[in-house]
Design an enzyme around this catalytic site. Structure first.
Site, PDB file in Angstrom:
ATOM      1  N   ARG A  12     -27.834  -2.033  49.565  1.00 11.27           N
ATOM      2  CA  ARG A  12     -27.122  -3.050  50.344  1.00 11.27           C
ATOM      3  C   ARG A  12     -27.180  -4.372  49.589  1.00 11.27           C
ATOM      4  O   ARG A  12     -28.117  -4.639  48.846  1.00 11.27           O
ATOM      5  CB  ARG A  12     -27.741  -3.208  51.734  1.00 11.27           C
ATOM      6  CG  ARG A  12     -27.741  -1.931  52.558  1.00 11.27           C
ATOM      7  CD  ARG A  12     -28.442  -2.164  53.894  1.00 11.27           C
ATOM      8  NE  ARG A  12     -28.441  -0.968  54.729  1.00 11.27           N
ATOM      9  CZ  ARG A  12     -29.417  -0.057  54.729  1.00 11.27           C
ATOM     10  NH1 ARG A  12     -30.461  -0.209  53.920  1.00 11.27           N
ATOM     11  NH2 ARG A  12     -29.348   1.008  55.510  1.00 11.27           N
TER      12      ARG A  12
ATOM     13  N   LYS B 215     -33.391  -1.895  56.056  1.00 16.13           N
ATOM     14  CA  LYS B 215     -33.361  -2.276  57.458  1.00 16.13           C
ATOM     15  C   LYS B 215     -34.646  -1.846  58.162  1.00 16.13           C
ATOM     16  O   LYS B 215     -35.194  -0.786  57.884  1.00 16.13           O
ATOM     17  CB  LYS B 215     -32.155  -1.643  58.155  1.00 16.13           C
ATOM     18  CG  LYS B 215     -30.822  -2.248  57.726  1.00 16.13           C
ATOM     19  CD  LYS B 215     -29.688  -1.678  58.543  1.00 16.13           C
ATOM     20  CE  LYS B 215     -28.361  -2.339  58.197  1.00 16.13           C
ATOM     21  NZ  LYS B 215     -27.243  -1.815  58.997  1.00 16.13           N
TER      22      LYS B 215
ATOM     23  N   HIS C 141     -20.142  -3.587  50.059  1.00 14.66           N
ATOM     24  CA  HIS C 141     -20.346  -2.281  50.679  1.00 14.66           C
ATOM     25  C   HIS C 141     -19.413  -1.226  50.086  1.00 14.66           C
ATOM     26  O   HIS C 141     -19.694  -0.024  50.182  1.00 14.66           O
ATOM     27  CB  HIS C 141     -20.141  -2.383  52.187  1.00 14.66           C
ATOM     28  CG  HIS C 141     -21.288  -1.843  52.978  1.00 14.66           C
ATOM     29  ND1 HIS C 141     -22.566  -2.356  52.908  1.00 14.66           N
ATOM     30  CD2 HIS C 141     -21.365  -0.806  53.851  1.00 14.66           C
ATOM     31  CE1 HIS C 141     -23.358  -1.663  53.699  1.00 14.66           C
ATOM     32  NE2 HIS C 141     -22.660  -0.721  54.281  1.00 14.66           N
TER      33      HIS C 141
ATOM     34  N   ARG D 194     -21.344   0.584  47.618  1.00 16.12           N
ATOM     35  CA  ARG D 194     -22.295   1.480  48.283  1.00 16.12           C
ATOM     36  C   ARG D 194     -21.583   2.751  48.739  1.00 16.12           C
ATOM     37  O   ARG D 194     -22.099   3.862  48.567  1.00 16.12           O
ATOM     38  CB  ARG D 194     -22.926   0.749  49.463  1.00 16.12           C
ATOM     39  CG  ARG D 194     -23.965   1.523  50.257  1.00 16.12           C
ATOM     40  CD  ARG D 194     -24.672   0.573  51.210  1.00 16.12           C
ATOM     41  NE  ARG D 194     -25.380   1.232  52.285  1.00 16.12           N
ATOM     42  CZ  ARG D 194     -26.612   1.696  52.213  1.00 16.12           C
ATOM     43  NH1 ARG D 194     -27.287   1.595  51.075  1.00 16.12           N
ATOM     44  NH2 ARG D 194     -27.203   2.271  53.240  1.00 16.12           N
TER      45      ARG D 194
ATOM     46  N   HIS E 157     -30.512   5.738  55.209  1.00 14.04           N
ATOM     47  CA  HIS E 157     -30.022   5.978  56.566  1.00 14.04           C
ATOM     48  C   HIS E 157     -31.124   6.619  57.410  1.00 14.04           C
ATOM     49  O   HIS E 157     -31.792   7.548  56.953  1.00 14.04           O
ATOM     50  CB  HIS E 157     -28.810   6.905  56.556  1.00 14.04           C
ATOM     51  CG  HIS E 157     -27.563   6.243  56.048  1.00 14.04           C
ATOM     52  ND1 HIS E 157     -26.489   6.944  55.563  1.00 14.04           N
ATOM     53  CD2 HIS E 157     -27.211   4.923  55.965  1.00 14.04           C
ATOM     54  CE1 HIS E 157     -25.537   6.098  55.197  1.00 14.04           C
ATOM     55  NE2 HIS E 157     -25.957   4.876  55.427  1.00 14.04           N
TER      56      HIS E 157
ATOM     57  N   TYR F 109     -19.568  10.572  54.967  1.00 17.44           N
ATOM     58  CA  TYR F 109     -19.099  10.620  53.587  1.00 17.44           C
ATOM     59  C   TYR F 109     -18.614  12.009  53.202  1.00 17.44           C
ATOM     60  O   TYR F 109     -17.790  12.155  52.307  1.00 17.44           O
ATOM     61  CB  TYR F 109     -20.215  10.185  52.628  1.00 17.44           C
ATOM     62  CG  TYR F 109     -20.595   8.738  52.774  1.00 17.44           C
ATOM     63  CD1 TYR F 109     -19.819   7.730  52.216  1.00 17.44           C
ATOM     64  CD2 TYR F 109     -21.730   8.376  53.474  1.00 17.44           C
ATOM     65  CE1 TYR F 109     -20.168   6.404  52.354  1.00 17.44           C
ATOM     66  CE2 TYR F 109     -22.088   7.048  53.622  1.00 17.44           C
ATOM     67  CZ  TYR F 109     -21.303   6.071  53.061  1.00 17.44           C
ATOM     68  OH  TYR F 109     -21.648   4.758  53.208  1.00 17.44           O
TER      69      TYR F 109
END
Length: 344
Positions: free
Chosen positions: A187, A217, A289, A292, A315, A324
């Site tokens: 990120r 995160k 992004h 990414r 994730h 994806y």
């Protein structure tokens, strides 16, 4: 501070301290809940006990409809004649010409995010016995339409990575930034948050794939690869680019520096990407992004397991990563239809 403001403030502290959400995420919750508090004030609600499911449903409707400026609710008789309201194209707006919206209408995804913040604060208040019940328990946020992530074709990525060049300290930094974004799938906040010390020992052998630990995160740490191209770009920048940029600052520990020698911001990195995309003649919309998304899509196209990609992206759930796979299935279908002699 009234009880509603205290309830919201306690929830935001919970998100930041106990759940460890990033400052940017907490700031997003704060904006959404400030709008909610304003709505409650407009409705004359100043106690959490006065909030009902119908009130929350009304707030949800206001997100989609928007909240106009009070001046735009004036009676038609108070308004000036249409001839007096007209201005020529060259005239500047007067002080009386205020924006139409205090809060403009939100798209479905933004409405869902704001409503999720409201559901979260009421669930927290009920669990902490701040309120007797949870009026948002049965409120369901609108389900946003599923959007496939946008990935650049490989040739476009290669053109983008080659565009900055290596002639100046800024060009060396820009190349390192883009190679890190695409080479790790990180990120933008993770990449600009890197310090020089975090890369020590990884650049000695440029031909060997090393590893880098980043904080994602929720303060979750994960291992990401640092391949040959990214390592070379970072090594070149550290030797020939960063020292010049660092001389203009006050000894920032950041890996990526701006023109004043301070840490490169997310906004600065976004601007670098936009300018580089223009030089590379990439006409599609692009953001940090996008690289990414391209990282994940190209890995899956190359045969990587979806759970490996999940770990690399950081994730929490494989469900997030599986979107994806829809992109790569479309790609495989396109290749089959254009390549197989009996596909059509």
């Amino acid at each position: 501070m009234d009880r509603i403001e205290r309830m919201i403030s306690s929830y935001l502290d919970h998100l930041a301290v106990e759940r460890g959400l990033s400052a940017n995420t907490v700031a997003g919750y704060r904006r959404d809940l400030r709008r909610y508090a304003e709505y409650l004030g407009d409705e004359g609600i100043d106690e959490p006990a006065m909030i009902t499911p119908a009130v929350i449903t009304g707030f949800a409707a206001s997100l989609a409809e928007g909240v106009p400026e009070p001046d735009h609710d004036r009676n038609a008789g108070d308004q000036k004649p249409a001839q007096e309201q007209k201005t020529t194209q060259d005239q500047k707006p007067t002080q009386d010409q205020k924006p139409m919206w205090r809060h403009p209408p939100l798209v479905q995804s933004s409405s869902a995010r704001a409503l999720a913040a409201v559901r979260g604060v009421h669930k927290f208040a009920a669990e902490e016995a701040i309120t007797a019940d949870n009026p948002a328990a049965r409120i369901t946020p609108p389900k946003p339409p599923r959007r496939l992530p946008k990935a650049l074709p490989l040739d476009a990525v290669q053109a983008l990575l080659a565009a900055p060049g290596t002639e100046t300290p800024a060009a060396l930094r820009d190349t390192a930034l883009l190679e890190l974004l695409y080479g790790t799938g990180g990120r933008i906040s993770e990449i600009v948050g890197l310090d020089v010390d975090e890369l020590s020992g990884l650049l000695t052998d440029p031909d060997e794939v090393g590893g880098l630990r980043v904080i994602g995160k929720g303060n979750k740490e994960r291992f990401v690869p640092l391949g040959r191209y990214a390592k070379k770009a970072v090594a070149d920048y550290l030797v020939r680019g960063r020292p010049e940029l660092a001389r203009r600052g006050r000894g920032a520990p950041a890996l990526l520096l701006n023109a004043r020698g301070g840490r490169l911001s997310r906004q600065g990195a976004w601007l670098i990407l936009q300018q580089t995309a223009e030089r590379a003649k990439i006409n599609s919309d692009i953001s940090p992004h996008t690289l990414r998304h391209s990282f994940a899509t190209h890995l899956l196209d190359g045969g990587a397991d979806v759970r490996v990609v999940q770990e690399l992206l950081g994730h929490a759930s494989v469900t997030t990563t599986q979107i994806y796979t829809l992109v790569t299935v479309d790609h495989l279908r396109e290749v089959y239809l254009t390549s197989h002699p009996r596909a059509r």
